[in-house]
Design an enzyme around this catalytic site. Sequence first.
Site, mmCIF file in Angstrom:
data_model
loop_
_atom_site.group_PDB
_atom_site.id
_atom_site.type_symbol
_atom_site.label_atom_id
_atom_site.label_comp_id
_atom_site.label_asym_id
_atom_site.label_seq_id
_atom_site.Cartn_x
_atom_site.Cartn_y
_atom_site.Cartn_z
ATOM 1 C CG ASP A 170 -25.762 -90.212 53.055
ATOM 2 O OD1 ASP A 170 -26.872 -89.763 53.397
ATOM 3 O OD2 ASP A 170 -25.231 -89.950 51.973
ATOM 4 C CG ASP A 368 -30.495 -86.633 54.425
ATOM 5 O OD1 ASP A 368 -30.077 -87.801 54.338
ATOM 6 O OD2 ASP A 368 -29.889 -85.645 53.991
#
Length: 488
Positions: A170, A368
């Site tokens: 992440d 992201d």
Amino acid sequence: MAASNSTSSIFFLVLLFVTALSRTTPDASRTTFLNVPSSIQKTLNPFSVDSSQAVKSLKQDENVISTSSSSSLSLQLHSRVSVRGTSHRDYNSLTLARLERDSARVKSLQTRVDLVVRRITKSDLKPVEVEFQAEELEGPIISGTSQGSGEYFSRIGIGHPQSQVYMVLDTGSDVNWIQCAPCADCYQQADPIFEPASSSTFSPLTCETQQCKSLDVSECRNDTCLYEVSYGDGSYTVGDFVTERVTFGGSASVENVAIGCGHNNEGLFVGAAGLLGLGGGALSFPSQINASSFSYCLVDRDSDSTSTLEFGGVISPDAITAPLIRNSKLDTFYYLDLTGLSVAGNLLSVPPSAFKVSNNGDGGVIIDSGTAVTRLQTDVYNTLRDEFVKGTRHLPSTNGVALFDTCYDLKSMKSVEVPTVSFHFSNGKELPLPAKNYLIPVDSSGTFCFAFAPTSSSLSIIGNVQQQGTRVSFDLKNSLIGFSSNKC
């Protein structure tokens, strides 16, 4: 004669003006092709998994390490979809579930920014003092979207002797954490819950350590540091903040990594044992090992192939680079200095402010790994979509699906020509996307949708659908992000 020259001059000036208005990028490829049958075939992959054989193969591969160079290690592993398959009855229901999780993910990122802008929770983090330097480490990346998290996973060893577990990768988070026994509340994961008592390298952090002080939310109990991380979508993890050994590829280890030992965890992490934070904050894994760079290549979301997460190394010479900028109010996210978008070589008429970070930390464009579909401010999205629709009038349209409002019925076609969509950066570089990275199947019957979506937030997000098949390199030392096609 003079009047003729004057008329010619006026015509020439008008021509220059019209040309300037069109803002065509001269070297851009205007169109690209989508292989429809190949894309549809991939939608069948999640439903053809022999889980028992995949798990057996995984166990055999866990100890197979190959050296790709003198300074890096590579480990062959499988995608989560190849290991566990999916419980969904068809690709359409799988897609809808993915999009629902993706919306929750985007909400969590937007909530984080909103909190910072309102100055509620964020404080300036200080660097964590560590006693080791970044090595060139490498681990596997596998697609985990069908397993409940909407993220990508890596197989990592925790503790000594090491426990092999899946962890979410992440780039939008800093704190590393893993579910730990005893569990007051733990969600289902693929591997056994980590047992701290069985690890000789497990060490609780005291409240006075820099790692504990760098947490956004912490508490002290009997001089032991407790942490809490919530993700804005209802997901959270709470437990002891400790240091542990983290092992990549079965052998390359890093000692004393600050990691949360979560005894109370809930949310969208089903399947994974925890999370490896790759953000830019002080507690992220790259920051803790003083990594000057890292890179990943995200495999196709329906693929059973693997790729790698690598720490160290340099951006490939043939990579398309973009300036990496940081938000002084929020150091977790990686912001791209995006200046524009083009469709079929035509730059869109979009104000530069749509892509900028404001003085209060609002806005900007982040890249992201956890968000699937790229989100753009509504006005920007509408301009992009309308220009794309102009170039696809020859394709049969169909009803929208979930957050996708622009879809096509391509079941009777083999190869379709679509306008090229490109990102443009402040250094003058352009990143054209393959058609399969923005026109994606949403069922196995030939329905394809334009894989961008609007957001009412000022934060724009480049998601993993647009990143698939490209090695994304983060040169933290030189503030660059590189995009290398076919370097997985």
